[in-house]
Design an enzyme around this catalytic site. Structure first.
Site, PDB file in Angstrom:
ATOM      1  N   CYS A  34      50.513  42.356  46.479  1.00 42.33           N
ATOM      2  CA  CYS A  34      49.754  41.797  45.362  1.00 42.33           C
ATOM      3  C   CYS A  34      49.539  42.887  44.311  1.00 42.33           C
ATOM      4  O   CYS A  34      49.449  44.056  44.629  1.00 42.33           O
ATOM      5  CB  CYS A  34      48.405  41.239  45.741  1.00 42.33           C
ATOM      6  SG  CYS A  34      48.430  39.887  46.890  1.00 42.33           S
ATOM      7  N   ARG A  59      55.580  46.232  44.238  1.00 42.31           N
ATOM      8  CA  ARG A  59      54.601  46.128  45.326  1.00 42.31           C
ATOM      9  C   ARG A  59      54.902  44.966  46.265  1.00 42.31           C
ATOM     10  O   ARG A  59      54.377  44.903  47.370  1.00 42.31           O
ATOM     11  CB  ARG A  59      53.193  45.963  44.740  1.00 42.31           C
ATOM     12  CG  ARG A  59      52.719  47.184  43.997  1.00 42.31           C
ATOM     13  CD  ARG A  59      51.439  46.898  43.271  1.00 42.31           C
ATOM     14  NE  ARG A  59      50.351  46.612  44.173  1.00 42.31           N
ATOM     15  CZ  ARG A  59      49.590  47.508  44.766  1.00 42.31           C
ATOM     16  NH1 ARG A  59      49.807  48.792  44.568  1.00 42.31           N
ATOM     17  NH2 ARG A  59      48.601  47.148  45.545  1.00 42.31           N
ATOM     18  N   TRP A  84      51.202  38.035  46.823  1.00 44.26           N
ATOM     19  CA  TRP A  84      51.984  38.060  48.079  1.00 44.26           C
ATOM     20  C   TRP A  84      51.217  37.147  49.028  1.00 44.26           C
ATOM     21  O   TRP A  84      50.105  37.465  49.449  1.00 44.26           O
ATOM     22  CB  TRP A  84      52.050  39.494  48.585  1.00 44.26           C
ATOM     23  CG  TRP A  84      52.944  39.725  49.762  1.00 44.26           C
ATOM     24  CD1 TRP A  84      54.291  39.947  49.742  1.00 44.26           C
ATOM     25  CD2 TRP A  84      52.549  39.786  51.141  1.00 44.26           C
ATOM     26  NE1 TRP A  84      54.752  40.143  51.017  1.00 44.26           N
ATOM     27  CE2 TRP A  84      53.708  40.050  51.901  1.00 44.26           C
ATOM     28  CE3 TRP A  84      51.343  39.658  51.806  1.00 44.26           C
ATOM     29  CZ2 TRP A  84      53.690  40.184  53.274  1.00 44.26           C
ATOM     30  CZ3 TRP A  84      51.322  39.778  53.191  1.00 44.26           C
ATOM     31  CH2 TRP A  84      52.491  40.038  53.903  1.00 44.26           C
ATOM     32  N   ASN A 125      43.407  40.729  45.276  1.00 36.62           N
ATOM     33  CA  ASN A 125      44.298  41.284  46.307  1.00 36.62           C
ATOM     34  C   ASN A 125      43.509  41.373  47.600  1.00 36.62           C
ATOM     35  O   ASN A 125      42.319  41.644  47.564  1.00 36.62           O
ATOM     36  CB  ASN A 125      44.720  42.709  45.961  1.00 36.62           C
ATOM     37  CG  ASN A 125      45.590  42.779  44.736  1.00 36.62           C
ATOM     38  OD1 ASN A 125      45.970  41.760  44.187  1.00 36.62           O
ATOM     39  ND2 ASN A 125      45.891  43.989  44.316  1.00 36.62           N
ATOM     40  N   GLY A 126      44.173  41.221  48.725  1.00 35.92           N
ATOM     41  CA  GLY A 126      43.492  41.386  50.006  1.00 35.92           C
ATOM     42  C   GLY A 126      43.132  40.037  50.610  1.00 35.92           C
ATOM     43  O   GLY A 126      43.711  39.010  50.252  1.00 35.92           O
ATOM     44  N   GLU A 163      64.102  55.700  61.854  1.00 33.66           N
ATOM     45  CA  GLU A 163      64.005  55.496  60.401  1.00 33.66           C
ATOM     46  C   GLU A 163      65.304  54.890  59.852  1.00 33.66           C
ATOM     47  O   GLU A 163      65.272  54.008  58.984  1.00 33.66           O
ATOM     48  CB  GLU A 163      63.688  56.838  59.720  1.00 33.66           C
ATOM     49  CG  GLU A 163      63.642  56.798  58.203  1.00 33.66           C
ATOM     50  CD  GLU A 163      62.578  55.880  57.617  1.00 33.66           C
ATOM     51  OE1 GLU A 163      61.736  55.359  58.363  1.00 33.66           O
ATOM     52  OE2 GLU A 163      62.612  55.664  56.391  1.00 33.66           O
ATOM     53  N   LYS A 209      65.324  51.412  57.841  1.00 31.42           N
ATOM     54  CA  LYS A 209      65.864  51.282  56.484  1.00 31.42           C
ATOM     55  C   LYS A 209      66.884  50.158  56.444  1.00 31.42           C
ATOM     56  O   LYS A 209      66.883  49.331  55.532  1.00 31.42           O
ATOM     57  CB  LYS A 209      66.567  52.578  56.046  1.00 31.42           C
ATOM     58  CG  LYS A 209      65.865  53.706  55.441  1.00 31.42           C
ATOM     59  CD  LYS A 209      64.957  53.533  54.297  1.00 31.42           C
ATOM     60  CE  LYS A 209      63.672  52.865  54.652  1.00 31.42           C
ATOM     61  NZ  LYS A 209      62.475  53.671  54.643  1.00 31.42           N
ATOM     62  N   GLU A 248      65.253  46.673  56.801  1.00 36.71           N
ATOM     63  CA  GLU A 248      64.402  46.322  55.654  1.00 36.71           C
ATOM     64  C   GLU A 248      65.202  45.819  54.465  1.00 36.71           C
ATOM     65  O   GLU A 248      64.790  44.869  53.808  1.00 36.71           O
ATOM     66  CB  GLU A 248      63.666  47.571  55.154  1.00 36.71           C
ATOM     67  CG  GLU A 248      62.413  47.918  55.877  1.00 36.71           C
ATOM     68  CD  GLU A 248      61.742  49.096  55.206  1.00 36.71           C
ATOM     69  OE1 GLU A 248      60.567  48.974  54.883  1.00 36.71           O
ATOM     70  OE2 GLU A 248      62.387  50.142  55.008  1.00 36.71           O
ATOM     71  N   HIS A 255      69.525  52.021  79.706  1.00 36.48           N
ATOM     72  CA  HIS A 255      68.396  51.283  80.277  1.00 36.48           C
ATOM     73  C   HIS A 255      68.156  49.955  79.563  1.00 36.48           C
ATOM     74  O   HIS A 255      67.083  49.381  79.681  1.00 36.48           O
ATOM     75  CB  HIS A 255      67.136  52.154  80.253  1.00 36.48           C
ATOM     76  CG  HIS A 255      67.307  53.426  81.018  1.00 36.48           C
ATOM     77  ND1 HIS A 255      67.275  53.474  82.390  1.00 36.48           N
ATOM     78  CD2 HIS A 255      67.579  54.686  80.601  1.00 36.48           C
ATOM     79  CE1 HIS A 255      67.498  54.718  82.791  1.00 36.48           C
ATOM     80  NE2 HIS A 255      67.688  55.468  81.721  1.00 36.48           N
ATOM     81  N   LYS A 275      55.044  47.149  48.959  1.00 36.97           N
ATOM     82  CA  LYS A 275      55.056  48.623  48.910  1.00 36.97           C
ATOM     83  C   LYS A 275      53.795  49.219  49.529  1.00 36.97           C
ATOM     84  O   LYS A 275      53.852  50.196  50.247  1.00 36.97           O
ATOM     85  CB  LYS A 275      55.203  49.066  47.449  1.00 36.97           C
ATOM     86  CG  LYS A 275      55.299  50.565  47.261  1.00 36.97           C
ATOM     87  CD  LYS A 275      56.629  51.087  47.739  1.00 36.97           C
ATOM     88  CE  LYS A 275      56.745  52.598  47.661  1.00 36.97           C
ATOM     89  NZ  LYS A 275      57.792  53.091  48.568  1.00 36.97           N
TER      90      LYS A 275
HETATM   91  C1  F6R Z   1      59.371  51.529  54.928  1.00 35.23           C
HETATM   92  C2  F6R Z   1      58.097  51.620  54.268  1.00 35.23           C
HETATM   93  C3  F6R Z   1      56.889  51.284  55.062  1.00 35.23           C
HETATM   94  C4  F6R Z   1      55.790  52.312  54.792  1.00 35.23           C
HETATM   95  C5  F6R Z   1      54.501  51.909  55.510  1.00 35.23           C
HETATM   96  C6  F6R Z   1      53.411  52.943  55.321  1.00 35.23           C
HETATM   97  O1  F6R Z   1      60.429  51.793  54.064  1.00 35.23           O
HETATM   98  O2  F6R Z   1      58.019  51.957  53.133  1.00 35.23           O
HETATM   99  O3  F6R Z   1      57.173  51.214  56.418  1.00 35.23           O
HETATM  100  O4  F6R Z   1      56.227  53.550  55.226  1.00 35.23           O
HETATM  101  O5  F6R Z   1      54.056  50.688  55.013  1.00 35.23           O
HETATM  102  O6  F6R Z   1      53.134  53.143  53.968  1.00 35.23           O
HETATM  103  P1  F6R Z   1      52.330  54.395  53.481  1.00 35.23           P
HETATM  104  O7  F6R Z   1      53.158  55.599  53.693  1.00 35.23           O
HETATM  105  O8  F6R Z   1      52.048  54.129  52.022  1.00 35.23           O
HETATM  106  O9  F6R Z   1      51.072  54.463  54.293  1.00 35.23           O
END
Ligand code: F6R
Length: 607
Positions: free
Chosen positions: A2, A27, A74, A100-101, A479, A483, A486, A502, A602
């Protein structure tokens, strides 16, 4: 997750809000809307879909209006429909709210308001705030909002207009971020700084449980009890160019290529290459004697924390544990004044991490924030901070902040170990020497992009991809998998290579891509043996390795991505880079929306 924008001043507000919403698109959202106020009262327009879908409809808004609020939603309560899009209004369309929230107690509030005769037109939790303010408004919007938010439970940020007070916007925050910006004769509010760049000359983050009344001449902040709050604003340092794509097709690609600078800037203030030492003066008097360490974080930040766990346990003789922030509160961590908790977060606003910080502080621990955003909630609520200097990251999928996190965590580990006397000056010197070379190595490593594009083309039809590695490379494998899933929506899993037998080996079929991170000296022969096992099952082996010419690699790997050889903190960072490019180009071959992947946000400000 949001986005809120608001403006009051002398300029036409509609284009300002529209531009602000576009800048907050990163975001994550699924509907958008704007409400403005002029002599005729409140007019609004909103719809499901992208901000650009709103553009046509904006012509229905009064063009001369100079005060308004906008929102990207969102969906949480109710589907992403036109009716559920914000702004939401009260019974008479005299109060408009963007939010938001989550209002956790919206059900009883809604039932009470309906019993009092209020008529609801959406499924959202937000609409209760519009009706609640309506029922409490007696000429003073700030006071009505103060009373309304005091009755709301949950984490939220709101911006509210009332046609009875047409010169002001009232905003409030608990948990979700809000930043107020000012320029001559105009006041802005937004969920994040990018929406204010190039417009506001100074900014101030609203604190938790605070409200502000914004007019063209400035703003006044009070807390939820009505006490005045005064704190200095700071000038806006980021450049508007930093939120442009600069010739790249996507922000994510730009940010991947910014990593030499992001890591270099992060390290610059923390290492002194001339005397080969580390310095974190903000911690010198902030850290007690400690006998164990927790790292708390989510998503990519958790993977950086896990890499730090592996790196730190080689140099610090205390138990160290990286825990996913949302689990931290559910568990029974050993908290005392001798516990060090490091909260790792790019945004500094992730609610799960913030809640873990609060849990740690309640238990008496010393909390260090490791964030990219100064003044963010996690920064403010921690005892001390170490900053990444990655610059603003717009792509929803974290890239440059991941490598900046590992760099900053790496230096923090050296600092703690040197302070405790468990790392000699010459060991620190050696590591600092390597770190000084890291930005150049990053640039060298990213030059593999052309060959990665070809590998991504071969991989983009896959249903499942495995990422296998051992030791400190295991978090990097996690990671790599995150990536890929996502942004390309391909199912991917990261595993310690030793775990393959396993369970995950059952997924390997003819042509299943398996990405190995193979590094000299890190269980090398064992990882090679795992490659053999995948090969024997006709899997497609992609080796990311610092030994690209080794005969065993040439024999077993279908694709090879070379990485410059390195050790210590630099090694996991360099191995992360090809994984980011592989995910990015696989997503490009699949034609997905890389910068705004579906369902993702984000900054995650709901639990
Ligand atoms: C993955 C990604 C998320 C953030 C997670 C934590 O690409 O961006 O997994 O890493 O939401 O976000 P922050 O670092 O802002 O606490």
């Amino acid at each position: 997750m949001c986005g809120i924008v608001g403006y009051v001043g002398a300029k036409q507000v509609v284009p300002i809000l529209f531009d602000g919403l576009k800048l907050l698109e990163y975001r994550g959202y699924d509907s958008a809307g704007i409400a403005v106020l002029d002599g005729e009262g409140i007019s609004r327009c909103r719809r499901a879909g992208k901000v650009r879908d709103l553009e046509q409809d904006l012509r229905s808004l009064p063009p001369a209006a100079t005060i308004g609020i906008g929102h990207t939603r969102w969906a949480t309560h109710g589907k992403p429909t036109n009716e559920n899009a914000h702004p939401q209004v009260d019974c008479h369309g005299k109060i408009a709210v963007v939010h938001n929230g989550i209002i956790e107690n919206y059900m009883p509030l809604r039932e009470q308001l309906m019993a009092d005769g209020h008529v609801f037109s959406s499924e959202t939790d937000t609409e209760v705030l519009a009706h609640l303010v309506e029922s409490l408004l007696d000429g003073d919007l700030l006071e009505a909002v103060r009373k309304a938010v005091a009755r709301a439970e949950g984490a939220f940020a709101v911006a509210i207009l009332s046609s009875d007070t047409p010169d002001r916007i009232v905003v409030a925050r608990r948990g979700s971020p809000l930043v107020i910006g000012q320029a001559e004769g105009e006041t802005y509010v937004a969920s994040d700084i990018p929406a204010l760049l190039g417009r506001a000359s100074s900014v101030q983050f609203l604190g938790d449980d605070e409200l502000a009344e914004l007019t063209a001449d400035g703003f006044r902040v009070i807390d939820f009890h009505g006490n005045e709050v005064r704190r200095p604003s700071r000038s806006v340092s980021a450049d508007p160019v930093s939120i442009q794509k600069g010739g790249y097709k996507h922000f994510m690609l730009k940010e991947i290529h910014e990593q030499a600078r992001a890591v270099g800037e992060t390290l610059r203030e923390k290492i002194d290459a001339s005397v080969q030492t580390v310095r974190l003066p903000s911690l010198d008097n902030a850290i007690p004697e400690f006998d164990h360490i927790y790292l708390v974080s989510c998503g990519t930040a958790f993977h950086a924390s896990l890499a730090a766990e592996y790196l730190w346990e080689q140099i610090l003789p205390v138990p160290i544990q990286a825990i996913i922030a949302s689990e931290f509160r559910l568990r029974s961590p050993a908290l005392s004044p001798r516990t060090l908790v490091v909260a790792v977060s790019q945004s500094g606003e992730t609610i799960d991490t913030l809640m873990a910080v609060r849990r740690a502080k309640d238990g008496g621990a010393c909390v260090i924030a490791l964030v990219n955003n100064e003044q963010s909630a996690i920064d403010r609520e921690s005892d001390a901070a170490v900053y990444m200097r990655a610059g603003i990251e717009i792509g929803v999928a974290a890239s440059k902040t991941f490598t900046a996190q590992i760099s900053a965590l790496g230096v923090l580990g050296l600092y703690l170990a040197a302070r405790r006397g468990t790392l000699s000056a010459s060991d620190v010197e050696q590591e600092v020497g390597r770190l000084a070379l890291l930005p150049g190595r990053i640039t060298e490593c990213l030059q593999q992009e052309e060959s990665i594009i070809q590998i991504a083309e071969r991989m983009h039809h896959a249903h499942d991809v495995l990422f296998l590695a051992r030791g400190v490379m295991f978090p990097i494998a996690l990671e790599g998998a995150l990536k890929l899933k996502e942004i390309s929506y391909i199912h991917a899993e990261g595993y310690p290579a030793g775990e393959m037998k396993h369970g995950p080996i059952a997924l390997i079929d003819e042509g299943t891509p398996v990405v190995f991170l193979l590094s000299d000296g890190l269980a090398y022969d064992k990882v090679l043996a795992n490659m053999e096992e995948v090969k024997a099952r006709n899997g497609h082996v992609i080796a990311i390795t610092d030994t690209p010419d080794a005969p065993a690699v040439l024999k077993l790997a279908d694709d090879i991505i070379p990485v410059p050889a390195s050790e210590g903190i630099s090694r996991p960072i360099l191995f992360a880079l090809p994984l980011q490019l592989l995910a990015y180009h696989t997503a490009i071959w699949r034609g997905t929306d890389v910068d705004q992947p579906r369902n993702l946000a984000k900054t995650v400000t709901v639990e």
